[in-house]
Scaffold this active site. Structure first.
Site, PDB file in Angstrom:
ATOM      1  N   ASP A 173       0.755  -1.254   0.000  1.00 21.16           N
ATOM      2  CA  ASP A 173       0.000   0.000   0.000  1.00 21.16           C
ATOM      3  C   ASP A 173       0.788   1.308   0.000  1.00 21.16           C
ATOM      4  O   ASP A 173       0.559   2.169  -0.814  1.00 21.16           O
ATOM      5  CB  ASP A 173      -0.929   0.034   1.222  1.00 21.16           C
ATOM      6  CG  ASP A 173      -1.716  -1.249   1.365  1.00 21.16           C
ATOM      7  OD1 ASP A 173      -1.542  -2.157   0.534  1.00 21.16           O
ATOM      8  OD2 ASP A 173      -2.495  -1.341   2.322  1.00 21.16           O
ATOM      9  N   GLU A 410       3.036  -9.266  11.360  1.00 27.81           N
ATOM     10  CA  GLU A 410       2.690  -8.869  10.001  1.00 27.81           C
ATOM     11  C   GLU A 410       3.953  -8.509   9.213  1.00 27.81           C
ATOM     12  O   GLU A 410       4.145  -8.919   8.084  1.00 27.81           O
ATOM     13  CB  GLU A 410       1.733  -7.675  10.096  1.00 27.81           C
ATOM     14  CG  GLU A 410       1.023  -7.304   8.823  1.00 27.81           C
ATOM     15  CD  GLU A 410       0.070  -6.128   9.037  1.00 27.81           C
ATOM     16  OE1 GLU A 410      -0.002  -5.600  10.175  1.00 27.81           O
ATOM     17  OE2 GLU A 410      -0.601  -5.720   8.073  1.00 27.81           O
TER      18      GLU A 410
END
Ligand code: 9WN
Length: 726
Positions: A173, A410
């Protein structure tokens, strides 16, 4: 399987179970409460190893939400979990599109199409692959329609490169690559729809997430899509963000290869996906290559220019086989440098998402620097595809140790491994399961049975230098000529960068014929001519390394030295009338007649004449110089008597700072190569091993830790990779 791996596989499975929502898996417990497109593909890769049914269900649930035009949405919303994420269906308003599927809530963009790769893996990993065929039949047309959608709607010039139109479509992103195109967008806050971020409500440090300015732009783009009712032709005219991204296109290209193989399995014509794969590979290689930066860069269709920002996405054409050999070599040099993380650098983990030496590099911020498991998982396969085996192995080992040491996060700090973002992240867990399973699977079926081994042990072995033709040179010149010849073989056929030997060309070469002639001369060689410890060590180490290569070439070993029963004891050289196998050289001579691991007796019996040549005291650094034809052992070097101590220091330093030595400070544990297990005594027992690692480690923090906790440390051993360094 090593206990530490088995335990962590259990942990990983528990994470996937607790993130399971009945028919699919959410990426993380609270931050991402719905089903995500490429997350599900990675999740099913892991599940494929132990729960085919759920792996299939994961993919089928996702494809139930496929749009009528073929687009596979980035998010499939879970009605029960609404209210905790932004943006959700009320914001996307995808009902404005005629293409949305009935009874499904989805976002209005897509993500990198990993799914065909997953489907192929599910089929291959299943123990009952025939039972998977009906799933393959059901999913194939859907996969095909996804790829068709991408080429039809996202490749207006029919170049073979598809565009993304939102940073979320890239999966990476807030990659620095998007700064320029997003920066060009002038946002009038007053005109921007009202929105509230939810991602900062989960106790995650905002510094590790995208900023508000980025979110404004993400929202602006979503608003633009919904204003245009998700009609691609209209969006394309107005959208300021249309990018041909190397990651997205490489994944598509690699997925086409899987799709073609799935077609073949189903007896269908694979031509269409094959052609797509070729066309996309060619376009990536030509249009996205940045010759001055040695990397692939994204292309901005709106601004008509390459975005000269080099991220790990630019290495992914390796995964697709889209790079030429030369491009691959240049990429390799770039990624295996301190810009990203080089082999044996010691203070970094695998490949961070952005060049560490660029100004905007941020070690903890999302896609602007940290290490991501999925990217490196693809990269490791890409490196392997091009033969960069050592680097691929090192990436894999780093990927395994990050979750073990720092949790199933993550993303991870590229220097010290700290876990960031959410914990219990599904794809980190799933890809961990895949990595461990793939590693152990690659080790299967190599060994030979005990009976065959025993027969080989008593058969007397194979003498490799029993030719009658003798070299024409005075006996005193033999050892130096032999060493020169070994050096010649090394320079020509050993690729030290890739950690490989080109056995096929070596076997046919003049250099090898010449070397073999010289080895015949060894029949009359008297090792007492070797004076001085350095000369002896260099002679025996070099000879060991070449007898192994010679043996592999002569026996035509394909995959692993374990294919040949009792290889290290069976191939031999006749030296001065006595026979020497690699085991004799290693355990008898270089380890001062020690007992090999798992043997009852010392290498040479009490009256063995070969004991005369024993090198004593033992030089433990030789363990990092002896090449055993396997990927886990030392890279092949040529050792020169005058320089040998420096060279052995280098070899030890490389090894200690590679992923063969993993320090787990949190568990006060060392995860070490089996070498430190088998030859513990040569290092002076466990305390000696710790001292040795202390001496050669380049990271001060690690040294400090070893110093303070030396007495409390426990040891566990990492697998040893017996696959050939071919
Ligand atoms: C937006 C779910 C997803 C990943 C992406 C990652 C992140 C979402 C977000 O989380 O993106 O799609 O809200 O930040 O960037 O790769 O698929 O894990």
């Amino acid at each position: 399987m090593s206990r530490i791996f088995a335990d962590h596989i259990e942990k990983a499975k528990n994470i996937l179970d607790s993130n399971w929502q009945g028919s699919s898996t959410k990426p993380a417990p609270s931050l991402y409460p719905h089903q995500w497109n490429w997350d599900s593909a990675f999740i099913a890769m892991g599940r494929a190893h132990y729960d085919t049914a759920r792996a299939i269900q994961e993919i089928e649930t996702l494809f139930k939400a496929q749009w009528k035009n073929g687009m596979l949405p980035q998010i499939v919303f879970n009605r029960e979990a609404l209210g905790h994420y932004f943006p959700e269906p009320d914001f996307w308003q995808t009902e404005r599109s005629p293409h949305v599927p009935e009874n499904q809530l989805t976002s209005g963009i897509t993500m990198p199409p990993v799914h065909a790769i997953t489907v192929e893996k599910i089929f291959k990993s299943s123990r009952k692959s025939r039972a998977v065929l009906p799933f393959l039949k059901r999913i194939y047309p859907r996969l095909l329609s996804l790829h068709e959608y991408l080429y039809r709607e996202r490749d207006p010039e029919n170049e073979g490169l598809v565009y993304i139109r939102h940073p979320w479509e890239s999966g990476i992103d807030n990659s620095p690559t998007w700064d320029e195109p997003l920066g060009r967008m002038k946002i009038d806050k007053a005109l921007l729809p009202h929105y509230e971020r939810k991602d900062l409500e989960h106790g995650i440090d905002p510094k590790t997430r995208p900023g508000d300015d980025e979110y404004d732009r993400y929202v602006y783009l979503v608003d633009l899509f919904r204003r245009n009712n998700y009609e691609e032709a209209l969006i394309m005219r107005e959208c300021p963000f249309l990018i041909q991204d190397p990651l997205f296109n490489s994944v598509l290209c690699r997925a086409n290869e899987s799709l073609a193989r799935i077609a073949e399995l189903l007896g269908k014509d694979p031509e269409i996906p094959k052609n797509w794969a070729e066309k996309t590979a060619d376009a990536i290689s030509k249009k996205l290559w940045h010759g001055e930066h040695d990397i692939f860069d994204a292309y901005d269709i709106v601004a008509h220019k390459t975005i000269e920002v080099d991220t790990a996405a630019g290495f992914l054409p390796l995964y697709a086989g889209a790079a030429t050999r030369e491009q691959a070599q240049r990429i390799y040099e770039r990624l295996n440098s301190s810009s990203f993380c080089s082999l044996h650098q010691g203070n970094c983990f695998t490949i961070p998402n952005y060049d560490t030496q660029k100004q905007g590099f941020d070690r903890s911020n999302y896609w602007r620097g940290p290490v991501w498991i999925n990217i490196n998982w693809m990269l490791a396969q890409g490196l392997r595809r091009y033969g960069y085996t050592l680097k691929a192995d090192s990436l894999q080992k780093d990927l395994l140790q990050l979750p073990i040491r720092f949790g199933f996060h993550e993303y991870f700090d590229s220097f010290n491994g700290t876990g960031y973002g959410t914990d219990n992240f599904s794809w980190t867990a799933a890809l961990f399961i895949d990595l461990v399973n793939e590693f152990y699977a690659s080790q299967k079926n190599e060994g030979v049975g005990l009976a065959k081994r025993l027969r080989a042990m008593i058969s007397g072995g194979i003498v490799l230098n029993d030719g009658a033709e003798m070299p024409e040179l005075p006996p005193e010149d033999l050892s130096s000529e032999l060493l020169r010849s070994i050096k010649g073989l090394r320079d020509r056929f050993y690729d030290t960068k890739r950690g490989r030997v080109d056995y096929a060309s070596l076997s046919k070469s003049d250099e090898y014929r010449q070397y073999r002639l010289l080895t015949n001369g060894l029949q009359k060689y008297d090792p007492s001519q070797l004076t001085g410890r350095r000369e002896k060590i260099a002679f025996w180490v070099n000879l060991y390394n070449t007898i192994v290569v010679d043996g592999i070439a002569r026996l035509g070993i394909e995959r692993s030295v374990k294919e040949a029963a009792y290889f290290f004891g069976r191939v031999k050289y006749n030296i001065g009338g006595l026979l020497y196998s690699p085991d004799d050289i290693e355990h008898g001579i270089l380890r001062a007649n020690s007992r090999p691991w798992f043997h009852l007796f010392k290498q040479f019996g009490p009256s063995d004449e070969r004991k005369k040549w024993v090198v004593s005291p033992v030089e433990p650094r030789t363990h990092f110089a002896l090449v055993c034809g396997s990927r886990s052992c030392a890279p092949i070097e040529y050792y020169e008597p005058q320089k040998i101590y420096g060279q052995l220091d280098e070899a030890a330093k490389s090894f200690v700072n590679s992923s063969e030595v993993v320090i787990l400070p949190e568990e006060k544990k060392l995860l070490l190569s089996e070498i430190f297990h088998w030859y513990e005594d040569d290092f002076g027992g466990k305390p000696g091993v710790v001292d040795f690692i202390f001496d050669y480690h380049v990271d001060d923090k690690a040294r400090q830790f070893l110093k303070e906790t030396a007495g409390e440390l426990t040891f566990e051993y990492i697998y040893y990779d017996w696959n050939l360094n071919r």
